[in-house]
Design an enzyme around this catalytic site. Structure first.
Site, short mmCIF file in Angstrom:
data_model
loop_
_atom_site.label_atom_id
_atom_site.label_comp_id
_atom_site.label_asym_id
_atom_site.label_seq_id
_atom_site.Cartn_x
_atom_site.Cartn_y
_atom_site.Cartn_z
N ASN A 42 58.61 32.59 60.23
CA ASN A 42 59.80 32.15 59.56
C ASN A 42 59.62 32.96 58.08
O ASN A 42 60.66 33.28 57.88
CB ASN A 42 59.58 30.73 59.30
CG ASN A 42 59.60 29.91 60.51
OD1 ASN A 42 60.33 29.98 61.42
ND2 ASN A 42 58.69 29.27 60.64
N THR B 20 53.36 28.30 46.86
CA THR B 20 54.16 27.76 48.16
C THR B 20 55.07 28.99 48.67
O THR B 20 55.14 29.83 47.68
CB THR B 20 54.74 26.38 47.88
OG1 THR B 20 55.46 26.04 49.22
CG2 THR B 20 55.81 26.61 46.79
N HIS C 43 51.42 18.01 54.95
CA HIS C 43 51.53 17.96 56.19
C HIS C 43 50.67 17.07 56.95
O HIS C 43 50.84 16.22 57.89
CB HIS C 43 51.24 19.43 56.50
CG HIS C 43 52.50 20.34 56.29
ND1 HIS C 43 52.13 21.81 55.98
CD2 HIS C 43 53.58 20.00 56.05
CE1 HIS C 43 53.24 22.09 55.54
NE2 HIS C 43 54.06 21.47 55.49
N ARG D 203 50.65 24.06 63.28
CA ARG D 203 50.08 24.47 62.11
C ARG D 203 49.84 23.22 60.83
O ARG D 203 49.10 23.46 59.91
CB ARG D 203 50.85 25.60 61.33
CG ARG D 203 51.86 25.52 60.84
CD ARG D 203 52.64 26.50 60.34
NE ARG D 203 54.12 26.62 60.19
CZ ARG D 203 54.84 26.15 59.15
NH1 ARG D 203 54.08 25.46 58.19
NH2 ARG D 203 55.77 25.97 58.97
P1 NAI Z 1 54.87 30.69 61.39
O1 NAI Z 1 54.41 29.79 61.99
O2 NAI Z 1 56.41 31.12 61.55
O3 NAI Z 1 54.13 32.32 61.54
C1 NAI Z 1 53.60 32.35 62.65
C2 NAI Z 1 53.26 34.15 62.39
O4 NAI Z 1 52.04 34.29 62.05
C3 NAI Z 1 53.32 34.59 64.03
O5 NAI Z 1 54.52 34.82 64.49
C4 NAI Z 1 52.64 35.70 63.79
O6 NAI Z 1 53.13 36.84 63.50
C5 NAI Z 1 51.42 35.20 62.65
N1 NAI Z 1 50.21 34.96 63.15
C6 NAI Z 1 49.84 34.01 63.78
N2 NAI Z 1 48.35 33.88 64.47
C7 NAI Z 1 48.00 35.17 63.81
C8 NAI Z 1 47.09 35.72 63.93
N3 NAI Z 1 45.88 35.18 64.37
N4 NAI Z 1 46.87 37.22 63.45
C9 NAI Z 1 47.99 37.81 62.73
N5 NAI Z 1 48.93 37.10 62.77
C10 NAI Z 1 49.28 35.95 63.21
O7 NAI Z 1 54.72 30.44 59.60
P2 NAI Z 1 55.86 30.49 58.54
O8 NAI Z 1 56.79 29.47 59.14
O9 NAI Z 1 56.28 31.56 58.37
O10 NAI Z 1 54.67 30.25 57.45
C11 NAI Z 1 53.98 30.96 56.85
C12 NAI Z 1 53.36 30.23 55.90
O11 NAI Z 1 54.00 29.55 54.87
C13 NAI Z 1 52.28 29.08 56.39
O12 NAI Z 1 51.04 29.10 55.56
C14 NAI Z 1 53.07 28.04 56.36
O13 NAI Z 1 52.49 26.86 56.18
C15 NAI Z 1 53.73 28.19 54.70
N6 NAI Z 1 55.00 27.50 54.73
C16 NAI Z 1 56.10 27.56 55.31
C17 NAI Z 1 57.39 26.89 55.26
C18 NAI Z 1 58.48 27.37 56.06
O14 NAI Z 1 59.46 26.57 55.76
N7 NAI Z 1 58.41 28.01 57.08
C19 NAI Z 1 57.56 26.17 54.02
C20 NAI Z 1 56.16 26.03 53.10
C21 NAI Z 1 55.20 26.81 53.52
#
Ligand code: NAI
Length: 391
Positions: free
Chosen positions: A10, A137, A204, A316
């Site tokens: 995302n 964040t 979380h 996560r």
């Molecule tokens: P996400 O769950 O969408 O990310 C998944 C992606 O991470 C996968 O598509 C892949 O590309 C990568 N990934 C997963 N495992 C991997 C590995 N072993 N090696 C390399 N790449 C890998 O996470 P998102 O939503 O983009 O969040 C990113 C960060 O931001 C996280 O720490 C999350 O907790 C934080 N966050 C997210 C928010 C949101 O609204 N999406 C809000 C606040 C914080």
């Protein structure tokens, strides 16, 4: 300027879409997963780019290149942005390190507990010197609507904090990111502040525990709202967790008066500062969650099994925020010699649910500590070794 976004989720979609819509930037994407890259390339080709939908309108960005090969996108990148769960930081940093230009700015959006320790460890093995930075964040609550095609920004933080190592770079990076992302970015004095200030690591696991701590194993008719169903019991758990983090900060500052942890804000204060007018009733911690438009409609992670709809404990919210969140806090508290009873209670419940072991009879000696972000994993075994790097 060449910028490479590392990740395929995302946050990566939002970053790549927003920045590649701006003139004069060469924005690239790296994900180690071939299937993600192929899906993303196909989406961008079919739809002409990545659409970012938000309350401010709709933008179409088109990344210059999307690749599963770091050598194709990392060299020449002045800015490398990691937006992925913390458990993937080390493997991502190891993959990009050999290809990094010296002096590149490498940052985590968000940083998550101890990113600076992980980054120095991974980059050091390749003899690379980069400037490391992190945001407290992700600036947005965002979700992919169609992979490689469209992402929705559900809410934007009013302001986000940034730390850098070496810290003298923080103001320049904050100015650049503020301009690129359109979100006011303030500098904090050290990376330890970010490690302790991460609010996902409180919210979380705390909400998962509040929602599912007494779960009887029966299926749900529908996924509960994650934030908007927070009641008194869950709010009390969150309050205890944030109070314990504050007590840890005060203990650290008492021992090291020059250590500035003022950026580690109590959760209620952080919510009001981050979401501002999106919260219609900021009078209490509980009301600041349930009346926050930025959280509207977001549901608990669930999965459909033969037994029906059940909590997804491997999401996560626990798989990231326990080993790279509360366990890191617990590791710092161990160095201080401070007990954190609610942090222990939540870790003890959650580790069973995710099939891991960090605490054993209240002691930080579980078999999975080496796959967590605790400072002890990076040979930071005394309070002095932890704190002196930030003074
Ligand atoms: P996400 O769950 O969408 O990310 C998944 C992606 O991470 C996968 O598509 C892949 O590309 C990568 N990934 C997963 N495992 C991997 C590995 N072993 N090696 C390399 N790449 C890998 O996470 P998102 O939503 O983009 O969040 C990113 C960060 O931001 C996280 O720490 C999350 O907790 C934080 N966050 C997210 C928010 C949101 O609204 N999406 C809000 C606040 C914080």
């Amino acid at each position: 300027m060449q910028i490479t976004v590392c990740g395929g989720g995302n946050g990566a979609h939002t970053l790549a879409g927003l920045m590649s819509a701006q003139p004069g930037l060469r924005v690239q994407v790296y994900s180690p997963f071939r299937d993600e890259v192929e899906q993303w390339q196909a989406g961008v080709t079919d739809r002409g780019g990545i659409t970012v939908v938000s309350a401010a309108g709709t933008l179409l960005g088109r990344p210059h290149r999307i690749s599963h090969t770091p050598a194709a996108v990392i060299p020449g990148s002045q800015l490398v942005l990691l937006s992925l769960p913390a458990f993937a930081h080390s493997s991502m940093l190891s993959a990009i390190a050999p290809h990094l230009d010296d002096g590149a700015w490498v940052g985590g959006l968000p940083a998550r507990g101890g990113l600076d320790w992980r980054a120095r460890n991974a980059l050091g093995k390749h003899g690379k010197s980069a400037v490391i930075f992190g945001l407290q964040t992700l600036p947005w609550a965002c979700r992919i609507r169609h992979y490689g095609q469209e992402v929705a920004i559900l809410g934007t933080k009013a302001t986000v904090d940034l730390a850098a190592w070496p810290s003298a770079y923080a103001p320049q990076i904050a100015t650049l990111l503020g301009d690129l992302l359109g979100v006011p970015t303030s500098c904090v004095s050290n990376f330890l502040s970010l490690t302790l200030a991460g609010t996902g690591q409180i919210i979380h696991p705390g909400v998962m525990y509040g929602l599912f701590g007494d779960w009887d194993g029966g299926p749900y008719a529908e996924a509960p709202l994650f934030y908007h169903s927070i009641g008194d019991k869950t709010a009390a758990i969150l309050q205890h967790l944030t109070d314990e983090v504050q007590s840890l900060c005060r203990a650290l500052e008492n021992r090291f008066p020059a250590l500035d942890l003022s950026a580690v804000r109590p959760l209620h204060e952080w919510l009001c500062r981050s979401y501002g007018d999106a919260i219609s009733d900021p009078s209490s911690l509980q009301s600041s969650f349930v009346t926050n438009q930025g959280y509207a409609g977001l549901r608990a992670p669930m999965c459909l099994t033969a037994d029906g709809l059940v909590p997804d404990f491997l999401s996560r919210y626990l798989a990231e925020d326990i080993p790279y969140g509360l366990v890191v806090i617990r590791g710092v508290a161990e160095l201080v010699g401070l007990s954190l009873p609610t942090v222990d209670e939540v870790i003890t419940w959650a580790q069973r649910r995710i099939g891991k072991e960090y605490l054993v009879h209240g002691q930080l000696k579980g078999r999975d500590l080496d796959a967590s972000g605790v400072p002890q994993r990076y040979n930071i075994n005394t309070l002095e070794a932890l704190v002196l790097q930030y003074l």
